[in-house]
Design a protein around this motif. Structure first.
Motif, PDB file in Angstrom:
ATOM      1  N   VAL A   1      31.923  50.044  54.133  1.00  0.00           N
ATOM      2  CA  VAL A   1      32.363  49.719  52.777  1.00  0.00           C
ATOM      3  C   VAL A   1      31.345  50.226  51.757  1.00  0.00           C
ATOM      4  N   LYS A   2      31.848  50.918  50.753  1.00  0.00           N
ATOM      5  CA  LYS A   2      31.011  51.369  49.636  1.00  0.00           C
ATOM      6  C   LYS A   2      31.107  50.408  48.457  1.00  0.00           C
ATOM      7  N   GLU A   3      32.320  49.965  48.163  1.00  0.00           N
ATOM      8  CA  GLU A   3      32.511  49.023  47.060  1.00  0.00           C
ATOM      9  C   GLU A   3      33.840  48.300  47.254  1.00  0.00           C
ATOM     10  N   ALA A   4      33.999  47.193  46.524  1.00  0.00           N
ATOM     11  CA  ALA A   4      35.226  46.416  46.628  1.00  0.00           C
ATOM     12  C   ALA A   4      35.482  45.700  45.313  1.00  0.00           C
ATOM     13  N   LYS A   5      36.752  45.628  44.947  1.00  0.00           N
ATOM     14  CA  LYS A   5      37.145  44.938  43.728  1.00  0.00           C
ATOM     15  C   LYS A   5      38.558  44.415  43.889  1.00  0.00           C
ATOM     16  N   GLY A   6      38.776  43.155  43.541  1.00  0.00           N
ATOM     17  CA  GLY A   6      40.096  42.571  43.660  1.00  0.00           C
ATOM     18  C   GLY A   6      40.590  42.599  45.092  1.00  0.00           C
ATOM     19  N   SER A   7      41.779  43.133  45.305  1.00  0.00           N
ATOM     20  CA  SER A   7      42.394  43.177  46.638  1.00  0.00           C
ATOM     21  C   SER A   7      42.073  44.459  47.402  1.00  0.00           C
ATOM     22  N   TRP A   8      41.137  45.268  46.899  1.00  0.00           N
ATOM     23  CA  TRP A   8      40.939  46.608  47.455  1.00  0.00           C
ATOM     24  C   TRP A   8      39.490  46.846  47.874  1.00  0.00           C
ATOM     25  N   LEU A   9      39.346  47.522  49.014  1.00  0.00           N
ATOM     26  CA  LEU A   9      38.058  48.012  49.511  1.00  0.00           C
ATOM     27  C   LEU A   9      38.047  49.532  49.449  1.00  0.00           C
ATOM     28  N   THR A  10      36.900  50.115  49.170  1.00  0.00           N
ATOM     29  CA  THR A  10      36.728  51.559  49.212  1.00  0.00           C
ATOM     30  C   THR A  10      35.613  51.884  50.181  1.00  0.00           C
ATOM     31  N   ASP A  11      35.876  52.807  51.120  1.00  0.00           N
ATOM     32  CA  ASP A  11      34.855  53.136  52.109  1.00  0.00           C
ATOM     33  C   ASP A  11      33.975  54.286  51.620  1.00  0.00           C
TER      34      ASP A  11
ATOM     35  N   ASP B   1      43.213  44.967  51.161  1.00  0.00           N
ATOM     36  CA  ASP B   1      42.472  44.042  52.006  1.00  0.00           C
ATOM     37  C   ASP B   1      43.216  42.720  52.164  1.00  0.00           C
ATOM     38  N   PHE B   2      43.890  42.560  53.311  1.00  0.00           N
ATOM     39  CA  PHE B   2      44.517  41.292  53.665  1.00  0.00           C
ATOM     40  C   PHE B   2      43.703  40.598  54.765  1.00  0.00           C
ATOM     41  N   VAL B   3      42.392  40.832  54.715  1.00  0.00           N
ATOM     42  CA  VAL B   3      41.422  40.119  55.550  1.00  0.00           C
ATOM     43  C   VAL B   3      40.567  39.214  54.677  1.00  0.00           C
ATOM     44  N   THR B   4      40.168  39.745  53.521  1.00  0.00           N
ATOM     45  CA  THR B   4      39.360  39.024  52.519  1.00  0.00           C
ATOM     46  C   THR B   4      38.149  38.316  53.131  1.00  0.00           C
ATOM     47  N   GLY B   5      37.415  39.074  53.959  1.00  0.00           N
ATOM     48  CA  GLY B   5      36.213  38.497  54.548  1.00  0.00           C
ATOM     49  C   GLY B   5      36.496  37.379  55.518  1.00  0.00           C
ATOM     50  N   ILE B   6      37.680  37.381  56.125  1.00  0.00           N
ATOM     51  CA  ILE B   6      38.198  36.320  57.008  1.00  0.00           C
ATOM     52  C   ILE B   6      38.385  35.035  56.195  1.00  0.00           C
ATOM     53  N   ALA B   7      39.287  35.109  55.230  1.00  0.00           N
ATOM     54  CA  ALA B   7      39.676  33.962  54.386  1.00  0.00           C
ATOM     55  C   ALA B   7      38.533  33.456  53.516  1.00  0.00           C
ATOM     56  N   VAL B   8      37.636  34.348  53.135  1.00  0.00           N
ATOM     57  CA  VAL B   8      36.475  33.973  52.321  1.00  0.00           C
ATOM     58  C   VAL B   8      36.684  34.313  50.847  1.00  0.00           C
ATOM     59  N   CYS B   9      37.089  35.535  50.572  1.00  0.00           N
ATOM     60  CA  CYS B   9      37.204  36.000  49.186  1.00  0.00           C
ATOM     61  C   CYS B   9      38.566  35.600  48.627  1.00  0.00           C
TER      62      CYS B   9
ATOM     63  N   ASP C   1      35.008  38.909  41.806  1.00  0.00           N
ATOM     64  CA  ASP C   1      35.689  38.249  40.688  1.00  0.00           C
ATOM     65  C   ASP C   1      34.754  38.155  39.481  1.00  0.00           C
ATOM     66  N   ASP C   2      35.254  38.501  38.320  1.00  0.00           N
ATOM     67  CA  ASP C   2      34.408  38.589  37.127  1.00  0.00           C
ATOM     68  C   ASP C   2      33.780  37.252  36.754  1.00  0.00           C
ATOM     69  N   ASP C   3      34.552  36.164  36.821  1.00  0.00           N
ATOM     70  CA  ASP C   3      34.018  34.855  36.426  1.00  0.00           C
ATOM     71  C   ASP C   3      32.971  34.358  37.409  1.00  0.00           C
ATOM     72  N   VAL C   4      33.203  34.591  38.702  1.00  0.00           N
ATOM     73  CA  VAL C   4      32.207  34.190  39.704  1.00  0.00           C
ATOM     74  C   VAL C   4      30.940  35.030  39.533  1.00  0.00           C
ATOM     75  N   MET C   5      31.115  36.310  39.295  1.00  0.00           N
ATOM     76  CA  MET C   5      29.965  37.191  39.098  1.00  0.00           C
ATOM     77  C   MET C   5      29.131  36.754  37.896  1.00  0.00           C
ATOM     78  N   GLN C   6      29.806  36.377  36.823  1.00  0.00           N
ATOM     79  CA  GLN C   6      29.085  35.927  35.627  1.00  0.00           C
ATOM     80  C   GLN C   6      28.309  34.639  35.899  1.00  0.00           C
ATOM     81  N   ALA C   7      28.942  33.703  36.601  1.00  0.00           N
ATOM     82  CA  ALA C   7      28.285  32.431  36.901  1.00  0.00           C
ATOM     83  C   ALA C   7      27.059  32.631  37.792  1.00  0.00           C
ATOM     84  N   VAL C   8      27.201  33.486  38.792  1.00  0.00           N
ATOM     85  CA  VAL C   8      26.074  33.767  39.684  1.00  0.00           C
ATOM     86  C   VAL C   8      24.956  34.479  38.915  1.00  0.00           C
TER      87      VAL C   8
END
Length: 386
Positions: free
Chosen positions: A15-25, A33-41, A47-54
């Protein structure tokens, strides 16, 4: 040469980058991506709001340990309590640790050691949670397990009649995720609840995969009219940052006093910032209603397109945890879907598991179903030719 233990059968995708429902290698190939980190993401990637909070928390402090008061832990615990039947929360780093805490709490509170779980369950890979897991393949090669776990058949009402008052807790998933995406039947859940009351056992619900909106409710047990003593959560809680939580009812609070349990990194403020932002988006009625609507849409589309396919035994699940049960092993099908730029998982040898982000778009659902339909149509043509 790799410097890592080969404990994972890794895909040939970097994986090079990921945003929303999509991964780019690394070759700029995009995957839905219908794996989402094994039901994690549960909110998709980055996500923009999570990124801002972190990011805001990173500018304040990263870690202090649990010797200090941490108001952000109270904020996250309050959200969990308000959306469950519990009154207090213990924070840790993973689902296995949350289940460890639940097992320890149940044994200490009741003074009993026997815990009942179910065949094909999955509760983790530590020694206690591996012992709790009702799958031999998880346990092989590690020598004697903890002896105080008993496994019963899942969704078998009559099997519960043998239990007596030496049981500390009954522990189960309301949808067995790793075991095949098998939802609990209402009659079975009612009998589990009744049995716990009859024998004086605590009821532990493992919501590591089904929690934080995955089933269309804050927690999966809320589909069944339950009020469990202990609930565990992890995967979807922190949008990819490591965090787990055990939620317990008020009578259990006195059992976990200072020195009884702990975690150096549990409740880390960076993870708490991610969890708070994640739950503020997911745990509201409008968002959860959309999850249920998208679930119905996805299942209806799958039934329409492949429900009568000769390779398909059935389509089942809750919310956006969906399983396609096939009449043969699905490893090759999953590989072929990945080649067609759709990422999915297995759940046991014969089930394709779909775990899209909870905010997946209808257009993305259509794309995924189209890829699946195309693959199964090809499989049908191949079978006919043979």
């Amino acid at each position: 040469m790799s410097y890592l233990f080969p404990t994972y059968a890794r895909w040939d995708v970097t994986v090079k980058e990921a945003k929303g429902s999509w991964l780019t290698d690394e070759n700029d190939k995009k995957y839905l991506d219908f794996v989402t980190g094994i039901a994690v993401c549960n909110l998709g990637h980055a996500d923009d709001d999570v990124m801002q909070a972190v990011g805001e928390q990173l500018t304040k402090y990263w870690h202090t340990s649990n010797l200090f008061q941490q108001p952000i832990q109270e904020d996250v615990a309050k959200l969990l309590v308000e959306n469950s039947d519990g009154e207090a929360v213990f924070f840790c780093n993973s689902g296995a640790e949350a289940n460890e805490a639940a097992i320890k709490l149940a044994r200490k509170h009741t003074g009993k050691t026997k815990i009942v779980t179910f065949l094909q369950s999955f509760h983790g890979r530590t020694f206690a949670t591996m012992s709790a897991t009702g799958q031999e393949k998880i346990q092989q090669g590690f020598g004697p397990l903890l002896e105080t776990f008993t496994y019963l058949p899942y969704n078998d009402v009559a099997a519960l009649d043998v239990l007596e008052d030496d049981v500390a807790a009954i522990m189960l998933e309301v949808v067995q995720g790793e075991g095949g995406v098998i939802p609990a039947e209402q009659e079975f859940i009612d009998k589990v609840n009744e049995t716990c009351k009859r024998i004086g056992a605590l009821l532990i619900i493992d919501e590591v995969q089904t929690g934080i909106g995955r089933t269309g409710k804050p927690f999966g047990y809320q589909h069944y009219g339950l009020s469990p003593d202990i609930v565990t959560s992890a995967k979807g809680l922190g949008s990819g940052l490591p965090v787990g939580a055990m939620i317990g009812k008020a009578p259990l609070i006195e059992t976990f006093q200072p020195g009884s349990h702990g975690s150096t990194f549990g409740g880390n403020p960076i993870a708490m910032a991610a969890a708070k932002a994640t739950m503020k988006k997911i745990l509201n009625d409008d968002f959860l209603k959309e999850v249920e609507e998208k679930s119905s849409y996805l299942v209806d589309k799958l039934v329409q397109k492949i429900g009568n396919h000769p390779l398909v035994n059935g389509i089942r699940g809750k919310g956006l945890l969906i399983g396609i049960e096939c009449k043969e092993q699905v490893g090759m099908l999953i590989d072929q879907l990945r080649e067609q730029q759709l990422l999915v998982l297995s759940a046991g040898p014969n089930v394709i598991r779909l775990l899209p982000p909870l905010n997946v778009s209808y257009e993305e659902i259509d794309i995924a179903v189209g890829i699946i339909d195309k693959l199964f149509s090809t499989a049908k043509e191949t079978a006919s030719a043979q």
